[in-house]
Design a protein around this motif. Sequence first.
Motif, PDB file in Angstrom:
ATOM      1  N   ASN A 123       4.023   2.084 -15.511  1.00 29.09           N
ATOM      2  CA  ASN A 123       5.405   1.992 -15.056  1.00 29.09           C
ATOM      3  C   ASN A 123       5.919   0.589 -15.353  1.00 29.09           C
ATOM      4  N   ALA A 124       7.064   0.494 -16.001  1.00 28.19           N
ATOM      5  CA  ALA A 124       7.650  -0.808 -16.308  1.00 28.19           C
ATOM      6  C   ALA A 124       8.693  -1.132 -15.250  1.00 28.19           C
ATOM      7  N   VAL A 125       8.482  -2.215 -14.507  1.00 28.18           N
ATOM      8  CA  VAL A 125       9.411  -2.595 -13.446  1.00 28.18           C
ATOM      9  C   VAL A 125       9.905  -4.012 -13.687  1.00 28.18           C
ATOM     10  N   TYR A 126      11.093  -4.298 -13.146  1.00 26.13           N
ATOM     11  CA  TYR A 126      11.676  -5.638 -13.266  1.00 26.13           C
ATOM     12  C   TYR A 126      12.077  -6.104 -11.878  1.00 26.13           C
ATOM     13  N   LEU A 127      11.540  -7.247 -11.453  1.00 25.74           N
ATOM     14  CA  LEU A 127      11.787  -7.741 -10.105  1.00 25.74           C
ATOM     15  C   LEU A 127      13.054  -8.589 -10.058  1.00 25.74           C
ATOM     16  N   HIS A 128      13.962  -8.199  -9.152  1.00 28.53           N
ATOM     17  CA  HIS A 128      15.154  -8.998  -8.854  1.00 28.53           C
ATOM     18  C   HIS A 128      14.948  -9.800  -7.576  1.00 28.53           C
ATOM     19  N   VAL A 129      13.725  -9.766  -7.042  1.00 26.06           N
ATOM     20  CA  VAL A 129      13.372 -10.555  -5.862  1.00 26.06           C
ATOM     21  C   VAL A 129      12.121 -11.366  -6.163  1.00 26.06           C
ATOM     22  N   ASP A 130      11.996 -12.498  -5.508  1.00 30.09           N
ATOM     23  CA  ASP A 130      10.813 -13.343  -5.641  1.00 30.09           C
ATOM     24  C   ASP A 130       9.902 -13.063  -4.451  1.00 30.09           C
ATOM     25  N   ALA A 131       8.726 -12.498  -4.727  1.00 31.42           N
ATOM     26  CA  ALA A 131       7.787 -12.129  -3.661  1.00 31.42           C
ATOM     27  C   ALA A 131       6.581 -13.059  -3.632  1.00 31.42           C
ATOM     28  N   SER A 132       6.751 -14.288  -4.108  1.00 28.00           N
ATOM     29  CA  SER A 132       5.622 -15.204  -4.223  1.00 28.00           C
ATOM     30  C   SER A 132       5.192 -15.811  -2.885  1.00 28.00           C
ATOM     31  N   HIS A 133       5.875 -15.446  -1.783  1.00 33.01           N
ATOM     32  CA  HIS A 133       5.458 -15.942  -0.471  1.00 33.01           C
ATOM     33  C   HIS A 133       4.152 -15.292  -0.012  1.00 33.01           C
ATOM     34  N   GLN A 134       3.750 -14.202  -0.702  1.00 34.16           N
ATOM     35  CA  GLN A 134       2.484 -13.543  -0.414  1.00 34.16           C
ATOM     36  C   GLN A 134       1.667 -13.453  -1.685  1.00 34.16           C
ATOM     37  N   THR A 135       0.341 -13.392  -1.538  1.00 34.76           N
ATOM     38  CA  THR A 135      -0.494 -13.109  -2.697  1.00 34.76           C
ATOM     39  C   THR A 135      -0.334 -11.633  -3.053  1.00 34.76           C
ATOM     40  N   LEU A 136      -0.672 -11.273  -4.270  1.00 31.90           N
ATOM     41  CA  LEU A 136      -0.539  -9.879  -4.696  1.00 31.90           C
ATOM     42  C   LEU A 136      -1.390  -8.931  -3.846  1.00 31.90           C
ATOM     43  N   PRO A 137      -2.650  -9.261  -3.532  1.00 31.29           N
ATOM     44  CA  PRO A 137      -3.413  -8.373  -2.639  1.00 31.29           C
ATOM     45  C   PRO A 137      -2.764  -8.215  -1.268  1.00 31.29           C
ATOM     46  N   GLU A 138      -2.196  -9.297  -0.716  1.00 32.37           N
ATOM     47  CA  GLU A 138      -1.519  -9.212   0.579  1.00 32.37           C
ATOM     48  C   GLU A 138      -0.284  -8.316   0.485  1.00 32.37           C
ATOM     49  N   LEU A 139       0.451  -8.456  -0.617  1.00 39.12           N
ATOM     50  CA  LEU A 139       1.661  -7.660  -0.821  1.00 39.12           C
ATOM     51  C   LEU A 139       1.328  -6.175  -0.895  1.00 39.12           C
ATOM     52  N   LEU A 140       0.272  -5.831  -1.628  1.00 35.76           N
ATOM     53  CA  LEU A 140      -0.116  -4.432  -1.776  1.00 35.76           C
ATOM     54  C   LEU A 140      -0.711  -3.878  -0.478  1.00 35.76           C
ATOM     55  N   ALA A 141      -1.394  -4.726   0.279  1.00 36.32           N
ATOM     56  CA  ALA A 141      -1.999  -4.281   1.532  1.00 36.32           C
ATOM     57  C   ALA A 141      -0.951  -3.958   2.588  1.00 36.32           C
ATOM     58  N   SER A 142       0.274  -4.502   2.429  1.00 35.06           N
ATOM     59  CA  SER A 142       1.327  -4.243   3.406  1.00 35.06           C
ATOM     60  C   SER A 142       1.880  -2.828   3.298  1.00 35.06           C
ATOM     61  N   GLN A 143       1.483  -2.096   2.249  1.00 32.47           N
ATOM     62  CA  GLN A 143       1.907  -0.705   2.092  1.00 32.47           C
ATOM     63  C   GLN A 143       0.661   0.151   1.852  1.00 32.47           C
ATOM     64  N   PRO A 144      -0.043   0.511   2.906  1.00 38.09           N
ATOM     65  CA  PRO A 144      -1.307   1.249   2.783  1.00 38.09           C
ATOM     66  C   PRO A 144      -1.133   2.560   2.017  1.00 38.09           C
ATOM     67  N   GLY A 145      -2.165   2.926   1.285  1.00 36.51           N
ATOM     68  CA  GLY A 145      -2.149   4.195   0.568  1.00 36.51           C
ATOM     69  C   GLY A 145      -1.523   4.127  -0.801  1.00 36.51           C
ATOM     70  N   ASN A 146      -1.098   2.945  -1.229  1.00 35.66           N
ATOM     71  CA  ASN A 146      -0.497   2.881  -2.568  1.00 35.66           C
ATOM     72  C   ASN A 146      -1.581   3.062  -3.634  1.00 35.66           C
ATOM     73  N   PRO A 147      -1.234   3.705  -4.755  1.00 33.08           N
ATOM     74  CA  PRO A 147      -2.229   4.016  -5.781  1.00 33.08           C
ATOM     75  C   PRO A 147      -2.361   2.947  -6.865  1.00 33.08           C
TER      76      PRO A 147
END
Length: 213
Positions: A29-53
């Motif tokens: 999936n090709a996505v383009y971020l219009h927000v800066d989510a660098s306040h969290q690490t990528l593992p932390e960001l993904l962990a905030s939404q359990p069950g993501n594939p």
Amino acid sequence: MALLLLLLLAVPARAQLMTQGFPLKVGGNAVYLHVDASHQTLPELLASQPGNPIEEVWMWAPPVSTVQFVTSPQEPVGSSQQWRFWNGVTGEGSLARLVGNAAYLVRGATGSATFQWNVKGRPVAPSYEWTTTGLNFLGFPTPEGPGPTWEALLEYAPDLRRQADIFEYTGGDLGSSNPARLFGGRSMVPRGKAFWIRAGTRYNRYFAPYEIT
């Protein structure tokens, strides 16, 4: 009144967070971020939404010295200097955080269902440095919903509309037909989706039918 105004201007505004959502399919999936989510690490960001594939995230970040040599949509590989990656299975990779105004290739696990991935971050103003000697991987700040057609989006950039070669990821496995080239200007440009675009030989700095000054 003047002193009060100066005091108000001297107080820094606290940036508000907003959530950008992406409907992910199986595969790339090709996505383009219009927000800066660098306040969290990528593992932390993904962990905030359990069950993501999500198993892998690849960020397109070509060095300035080599960007002009990109002439066809690239499949991400770990040895490429144009990609930074994170692997959720092994925990390896050079990508630690997600920044705004950047294109990413996100891979969902095989056999997973369509998933709504939500990314919370600080909104950023549109900005992109085009190259006219190769391909660009980017998205556009279009409204929420289906979005405008390519024809409408590029109405105020006639040179780009005439010359652009556009490729999109269709979901599923990557290959010779994915990403696929788009023909005609009637397909939609949804917000948050990234496309490969060859801009032609004329310089442009286009990102939307408006300017920010």
